[in-house]
Structure formats: structure tokens, C-alpha cells
Design a protein around this motif. Structure first.
Motif, PDB file in Angstrom:
ATOM      1  N   ARG A   1      58.048  29.848  43.955  1.00 26.46           N
ATOM      2  CA  ARG A   1      57.140  30.688  44.434  1.00 26.46           C
ATOM      3  C   ARG A   1      57.592  32.053  45.060  1.00 26.46           C
ATOM      4  O   ARG A   1      58.773  32.188  45.568  1.00 26.46           O
TER       5      ARG A   1
ATOM      6  N   SER B   1      51.062  23.842  41.236  1.00 25.06           N
ATOM      7  CA  SER B   1      50.476  24.947  42.071  1.00 25.06           C
ATOM      8  C   SER B   1      50.963  24.719  43.466  1.00 25.06           C
ATOM      9  O   SER B   1      50.986  25.693  44.354  1.00 25.06           O
ATOM     10  N   ARG B   2      51.349  23.630  44.117  1.00 27.30           N
ATOM     11  CA  ARG B   2      51.726  23.091  45.336  1.00 27.30           C
ATOM     12  C   ARG B   2      53.371  23.215  45.600  1.00 27.30           C
ATOM     13  O   ARG B   2      53.775  22.719  46.420  1.00 27.30           O
TER      14      ARG B   2
ATOM     15  N   ASP C   1      50.645  18.348  40.533  1.00 25.04           N
ATOM     16  CA  ASP C   1      50.044  19.554  41.066  1.00 25.04           C
ATOM     17  C   ASP C   1      51.014  20.817  41.161  1.00 25.04           C
ATOM     18  O   ASP C   1      51.384  20.886  42.270  1.00 25.04           O
TER      19      ASP C   1
ATOM     20  N   ARG D   1      50.607  30.298  47.637  1.00 26.86           N
ATOM     21  CA  ARG D   1      49.560  30.000  47.212  1.00 26.86           C
ATOM     22  C   ARG D   1      48.210  30.565  47.630  1.00 26.86           C
ATOM     23  O   ARG D   1      47.884  30.657  48.847  1.00 26.86           O
ATOM     24  N   ARG D   2      47.211  30.817  46.753  1.00 27.32           N
ATOM     25  CA  ARG D   2      45.815  31.387  46.801  1.00 27.32           C
ATOM     26  C   ARG D   2      44.954  30.280  46.293  1.00 27.32           C
ATOM     27  O   ARG D   2      44.987  29.756  45.284  1.00 27.32           O
ATOM     28  N   ASP D   3      43.791  29.801  47.107  1.00 33.23           N
ATOM     29  CA  ASP D   3      42.848  28.932  46.610  1.00 33.23           C
ATOM     30  C   ASP D   3      42.179  29.345  45.224  1.00 33.23           C
ATOM     31  O   ASP D   3      41.868  28.739  44.335  1.00 33.23           O
ATOM     32  N   ASP D   4      41.927  30.864  45.183  1.00 32.62           N
ATOM     33  CA  ASP D   4      41.250  31.244  44.149  1.00 32.62           C
ATOM     34  C   ASP D   4      42.059  31.495  42.727  1.00 32.62           C
ATOM     35  O   ASP D   4      41.523  31.480  41.716  1.00 32.62           O
ATOM     36  N   LYS D   5      43.300  31.579  43.135  1.00 31.07           N
ATOM     37  CA  LYS D   5      44.519  31.659  41.923  1.00 31.07           C
ATOM     38  C   LYS D   5      45.183  30.803  42.247  1.00 31.07           C
ATOM     39  O   LYS D   5      46.575  31.137  42.495  1.00 31.07           O
ATOM     40  N   PRO D   6      45.413  29.439  42.412  1.00 27.73           N
ATOM     41  CA  PRO D   6      46.546  28.504  42.442  1.00 27.73           C
ATOM     42  C   PRO D   6      47.627  28.655  41.726  1.00 27.73           C
ATOM     43  O   PRO D   6      48.884  28.361  42.358  1.00 27.73           O
TER      44      PRO D   6
END
Length: 388
Positions: A173, A137-138, A135, A177-182
């Protein structure tokens, strides 16, 4: 340098790189593996032939070939006995520069690409982190804007070449991080591996010992604005753009490993006599080897089909994923079957199978696992609900 005017580029590359790679035989790679020694003379031979710049445009010192030719080259390197050690040694000159080729500024291209094409500069690629897994994104490595550039802090793991590389394409980064655009808010930096700010610790591992794999601890590493690749916050999308070529090439390296093993196993089966007959006369030995040949051939056709789609600027995600899956499976099965063919002798390093087996096993897990390929195909091809 080969003449690309009269004959199919693919066959010219196949013939030329096979001849060059086979000057470094199995014993060469066994020695490098035993000594954990980087294969600089092998790299120099490919640099002298111009092959390190295979996919770098001619105006920046490369050859400007397509993915089909590069994939064939990597397959020949692996099948020569170089396996993943030989493959990785060249792989990291040919493919990590792709984001610079596509998205770097003209100044960046002129400054760095000729050095990469000539072999003067070696790069590493820094995405993976210990807490993020697949993942991306994290990831937690963070770049903070300062006057004239960025300061980066964080940690990376499973980073190839860091012991020897001059610079690293580093994903960090630059926005939360955004949940709608991870996947938004990450940027690629072409950072210098400054030992004052980057601690590199080698990981002791199962295979590919000639090529180092490392943990990186990054502490206040400054990167100038001019070394940002493309636009800030869009780095992950640039990486995605390069995933299909990587998957195709990994497939070809797995296929090459399988063919290297199959060559050894077939010769052994012809000459090893037990109960007054060569063991290759027994179908229990012959049929698995024949099956592996079939599977390796089929896997290469999928990989080359995907590479042609990429070169033709067509969508190839499904085919690239399938190629990686088939190449890893066919390569591992071939090595494992040859391991069984040699019996107890497979454990002896002089037969080279244990080295090839150790290296090919990696491809079932990296650069992403077979399970993730099945997840992708289930969702993206078959339209099934996301399972992860």
C-alpha cells in the motif's frame, strides 16, 4: 533451440519441451520431493534451451512466444511427472516478470529481463497476506516515501521461491484504502530480498516439497524509485492484467498432473491381474479412467481457447476462469481415480500417485478457490447478485 520457421509454434513447443521434461523422470521428482531439494539441474536444462524466456520479448533476451506456447510448455512439464514441483520451478521464471515486461521502465527491462530469461535471476511474487485472504484490497504491507525511494514494512504469506529468489515483485500500500476505490493505492516494487530486512520462514506443507513456500516478515526494506514497476498506486491493476494468463497456465498444469496420473493408472490397469483377468477389463476400473481422459481433453480445449483469445488481445476473463476451474477439477479427479485404481499400492511412494495427488489438490484452492470461480461466473457471466 527449436526452429520456429516452418512448423506450428505450438506443436514445436509441445514436442521440444516434452522431450526435455521427460529426461527428468518420476524417480527424479520423487527424490527431490523426499529431500525437499530445489531442482536446479532441471531449471538449468530449461535455461540452456532458452525456455525460461518464453514470454520475454526477443530484444530483452527472450523468445517472445505467446501464451498458447507457454501454456503448452507448462502442461508438458506437469504431465512428464514434474507436477507442480516442475511446474512451479519454471512458472516463476516465465510469468512473474509480466508486469515488468508490460509496465516497467525501459531501464528496468534492460537491467532485469535478460537475467530472468537466462535463469541468472530467480524471482518470487508477494501479494498474499495472512489477514487479507482473497480480499487483496485489505493488505496491510505499507510503503512509505523517503528520499530516493520507499521503505516497506509488513508481512506476506504463501510466498513461493523466497528461500532461493534474488528479488520479489512485492505489492504494498502506498495510499490508504478508500471505500469508493478499494483497489487503488497499491504499488508493485521489484525489491531485493535483503536478509537484513526480510525474515523468511519456510512453511511445512502437504505437497510440492521440492519448491519452498514461505512467510515473509519485512522490516524497513528500502526500495529505490527506479525499482517501482509502472506508476505508483496502480499496482493492483497491473496484477489484474496478469491474472488471466496465470489462470490459464494453472489449468494446463492441473491437466498435466491428471495426465501423468492417468498414464500410470492405465498401465497399471493393463498389467495388474486379479481373479485371472487384468483389472482394466472391469468397467468399474475402465470407465472412470475413460471419463477422466474425456474431461482432461475438454479442459485443455477450454484453456487453449482462452490462451488464443489472450494472444489475439481479446477479452478472455470468463474463459480463463472456466479453464482454471475445469483444469483443477479434471486433474484432481484423474489423480483420485488412479489412486483408487492402484488401491493400497497408491500409498507407496514408488508408484508416484500419492505425490501427484498431494500436488494437484492444491489447485482447487490456489491461486484462487473453485468457490471464487463460481462466484465470478455467477455475477459476471450470469448477471446474478454478488454473493460475497
Amino acid at each position: 533451440m527449436a526452429d520456429f520457421d516452418n512448423e506450428s509454434n505450438i506443436e514445436i513447443v509441445r514436442k521440444a519441451t516434452r522431450e526435455l521434461a521427460r529426461k527428468f523422470d518420476n524417480n527424479y521428482w520423487l527424490d527431490k520431493d523426499n529431500k525437499h531439494e530445489y531442482p536446479w539441474d532441471f531449471i538449468k536444462a530449461f535455461a540452456d534451451g532458452g525456455w525460461l524466456g518464453a514470454m520475454i520479448p526477443e530484444e530483452y533476451g527472450g523468445i517472445g512466444l505467446g501464451l498458447q506456447e507457454a501454456a503448452v510448455m507448462m502442461g508438458e512439464i506437469a504431465s512428464s511427472g514434474g507436477g507442480m514441483s516442475g511446474g512451479s520451478a519454471i512458472h516463476f521464471y516465465v510469468f512473474p516478470p509480466a508486469p515488468i515486461v508490460r509496465y516497467g521502465s525501459e531501464e528496468m527491462k534492460k537491467k532485469y529481463l535478460p537475467k530472468l530469461a537466462s535463469g541468472e535471476m530467480l524471482t518470487a511474487f508477494g501479494i498474499t497476506e495472512p489477514t487479507a485472504g482473497v480480499d487483496t484490497s485489505r493488505i496491510k504491507t505499507k510503503a512509505t516515501k523517503v528520499d530516493g525511494g520507499w521503505v516497506i514494512n509488513g508481512q506476506k504469506v504463501f510466498i513461493t521461491n523466497a528461500q532461493n529468489a534474488h528479488r520479489i515483485l512485492l505489492l504494498a500500500r502506498t495510499a490508504p484504502r478508500r471505500d469508493d476505490k478499494p483497489l487503488h493505492g497499491m504499488t508493485i516494487f521489484f525489491a531485493e530480498l535483503d536478509p537484513k530486512h526480510v525474515t523468511i520462514r519456510e512453511i511445512d506443507k502437504l505437497g510440492r516439497a521440492a519448491i519452498d513456500t514461505n512467510e515473509l516478515f519485512i522490516d524497513n526494506l528500502f526500495v529505490a524509485d527506479e525499482d517501482v514497476v509502472g506508476e505508483v498506486d496502480k499496482g493492483f491493476y497491473y496484477i489484474i492484467d496478469g491474472l488471466n494468463p496465470e489462470r490459464i497456465v494453472v489449468a494446463m498444469e492441473g491437466i498435466g498432473l491428471g495426465r501423468a496420473a492417468l498414464e500410470i493408472g492405465t498401465e497399471y490397469a493393463k498389467n495388474r491381474v486379479v481373479f485371472d483377468r487384468p483389472i482394466g477389463q472391469n468397467q468399474a476400473v475402465a470407465h472412470p479412467l475413460a471419463d477422466s481422459w474425456i474431461r482432461l481433453e475438454a479442459a485443455e480445449r477450454m484453456a487453449m481457447h482462452a490462451a488464443k483469445l489472450f494472444d489475439d488481445k481479446q477479452e478472455c476473463g470468463h474463459e480463463a476462469a472456466a479453464a482454471k476451474y475445469l483444469g483443477a477439477e479434471a486433474g484432481f479427479e484423474a489423480c483420485d481415480r488412479v489412486f483408487s485404481t492402484l488401491g493400497g499400492y497408491a500409498y507407496a511412494k514408488e508408484y508416484h500417485i500419492e505425490r501427484l495427488w498431494r500436488e494437484v489438490r492444491l489447485l482447487r484452492n490456489a491461486p484462487f478457490s473453485q468457490e471464487m470461480v463460481r462466484n465470478y461466473v455467477s455475477q459476471q457471466v450470469l448477471g446474478l447478485p454478488r454473493s460475497y
